[in-house]
Design an enzyme around this catalytic site. Structure first.
Site, PDB file in Angstrom:
ATOM      1  N   VAL A 165       0.827  -1.213   0.000  1.00 23.55           N
ATOM      2  CA  VAL A 165       0.000   0.000   0.000  1.00 23.55           C
ATOM      3  C   VAL A 165       0.857   1.257   0.000  1.00 23.55           C
ATOM      4  O   VAL A 165       0.398   2.331   0.344  1.00 23.55           O
ATOM      5  CB  VAL A 165      -0.995   0.014   1.187  1.00 23.55           C
ATOM      6  CG1 VAL A 165      -2.109  -0.982   0.954  1.00 23.55           C
ATOM      7  CG2 VAL A 165      -0.290  -0.251   2.502  1.00 23.55           C
ATOM      8  N   CYS A 166       2.112   1.111  -0.387  1.00 25.79           N
ATOM      9  CA  CYS A 166       2.996   2.272  -0.492  1.00 25.79           C
ATOM     10  C   CYS A 166       3.206   2.599  -1.966  1.00 25.79           C
ATOM     11  O   CYS A 166       3.506   1.711  -2.765  1.00 25.79           O
ATOM     12  CB  CYS A 166       4.340   1.995   0.171  1.00 25.79           C
ATOM     13  SG  CYS A 166       5.335   3.478   0.314  1.00 25.79           S
ATOM     14  N   ILE A 167       3.032   3.871  -2.317  1.00 28.46           N
ATOM     15  CA  ILE A 167       3.197   4.275  -3.717  1.00 28.46           C
ATOM     16  C   ILE A 167       4.303   5.318  -3.862  1.00 28.46           C
ATOM     17  O   ILE A 167       4.335   6.088  -4.815  1.00 28.46           O
ATOM     18  CB  ILE A 167       1.863   4.786  -4.310  1.00 28.46           C
ATOM     19  CG1 ILE A 167       1.243   5.873  -3.416  1.00 28.46           C
ATOM     20  CG2 ILE A 167       0.894   3.636  -4.524  1.00 28.46           C
ATOM     21  CD1 ILE A 167      -0.004   6.513  -4.008  1.00 28.46           C
TER      22      ILE A 167
END
Length: 325
Positions: free
Chosen positions: A173-175
């Protein structure tokens, strides 16, 4: 420098010396305490809360409480230590956090672990916060991060950090890598390997763990502890809202720099997703331990150290044999 990630690597077995995998010891000494597994849930709001922190501590697992309930940290430390459990909290680097550290010392509160938790940890702000904590709470075990280079590891260790957290944006969930162009996404395992060459103290591999085998790989390439987010999300006990989609139960899971956590759309480097409901955390931890015991038996040893000595091959995305969800 070799570039590879978890799905690109297979560890090579050695002769097995145990009769049963149950003989293999998965425990790890990390700071002042010993824990059942070299695994820690991500200090994120959809993964960790106070109730879970208490359960993890009671059952000899490491945890790090997130830093998004600032007012609740002192009561949390008192509650945990009153129960004879260890306190492990997170801080940021804003000015008020310096006051918070001073307040802990003035109240005679000494959390066993403090994690300085920001996205880009190779910074003067983090170095100054390490010094602040070590000045006021010299006995506290300080974890600092996140970094992605040997230089970052070395500077934080030299400032007084007892452990560093390695990983810039490889999580599900890290962009960060998409929004900024920077990060260790896609080469997180190589980054751990690279950073381990400079590390004199323990490292936490943070992000990109998709399978239990990735835990063994992290240890092979230099991690002492492995931070896991999505694999610990969406359990019965997990924080986060449960929703039903097409007859299946899911729980929300979002990044620490997402607008869902921040409450605003500003400097967003995280996203939200729904993860299928997985049952109980105790069952997942048991399976994780059994899988790691199997890894140790394949490594030809009886404890985690044996994993550090095995050889490996780089197979470039072929370990799933095309069979991926």
């Amino acid at each position: 420098m070799k570039i590879f990630d978890y799905e690109d690597v297979q560890l090579i077995p050695n002769k097995c010396i145990v009769k049963s995998r149950s003989e293999c010891d998965t425990s790890v000494q990390f700071g002042p305490k010993r824990f059942k597994l070299p695994v820690v849930p991500a200090n994120m709001q959809t993964v960790m809360n106070e109730k879970l922190a208490e359960w993890f501590a009671e059952n000899d697992y490491f945890y790090i409480m997130h830093r998004f309930d600032e007012e609740g940290r002192i009561p949390f430390i008192k509650k945990m230590q009153d129960k004879g459990l260890f306190a492990s909290i997170s801080v940021g680097v804003k000015d008020k956090e310096y006051d918070f550290v001073r307040e802990l010392a003035e109240e005679g509160l000494k959390p066993e672990y403090i994690t300085i938790d920001i996205a880009h940890g190779h910074s003067e702000q983090v170095i100054n916060m390490i010094r602040q904590i070590k000045s006021y709470l010299p006995e506290t075990f300080v974890i600092a991060g996140n970094v992605g280079t040997p230089e970052g590891v070395r500077e934080l260790e030299n400032a007084g950090a007892d452990a560093t957290k390695v990983g810039i944006g490889p999580g599900r969930v890290c962009i960060t890598k998409i929004k900024t162009g920077f990060g260790t996404g896609g080469w997180q395992l190589a980054a751990i390997n690279h950073c381990s060459k400079a590390a004199r103290k323990p490292m936490i591999a943070d992000g990109g763990i998709r399978t239990h085998g990735d835990i063994a790989k992290s240890i092979r390439f230099g991690a002492s502890m492995v931070m896991v987010g999505s694999l610990f999300a969406a359990h019965e006990e997990s924080p986060g809202e449960t929703v039903e989609l097409d007859g299946k139960l899911y729980k929300e899971y979002f990044g620490s720099a997402s607008e869902f956590q921040k409450g605003e759309h500003k400097n967003v480097e995280g996203k939200k997703m729904f993860v299928e409901h997985k049952g109980t955390l105790a069952d997942t931890l048991t399976e994780m331990q059994q899988d790691l015991q199997s890894s140790i038996s394949y490594a030809g040893g009886k404890d985690l150290d044996s994993l550090r000595k095995v050889d490996y091959v780089i197979v470039r995305n072929s370990i799933f044999n095309g069979d991926r969800d």
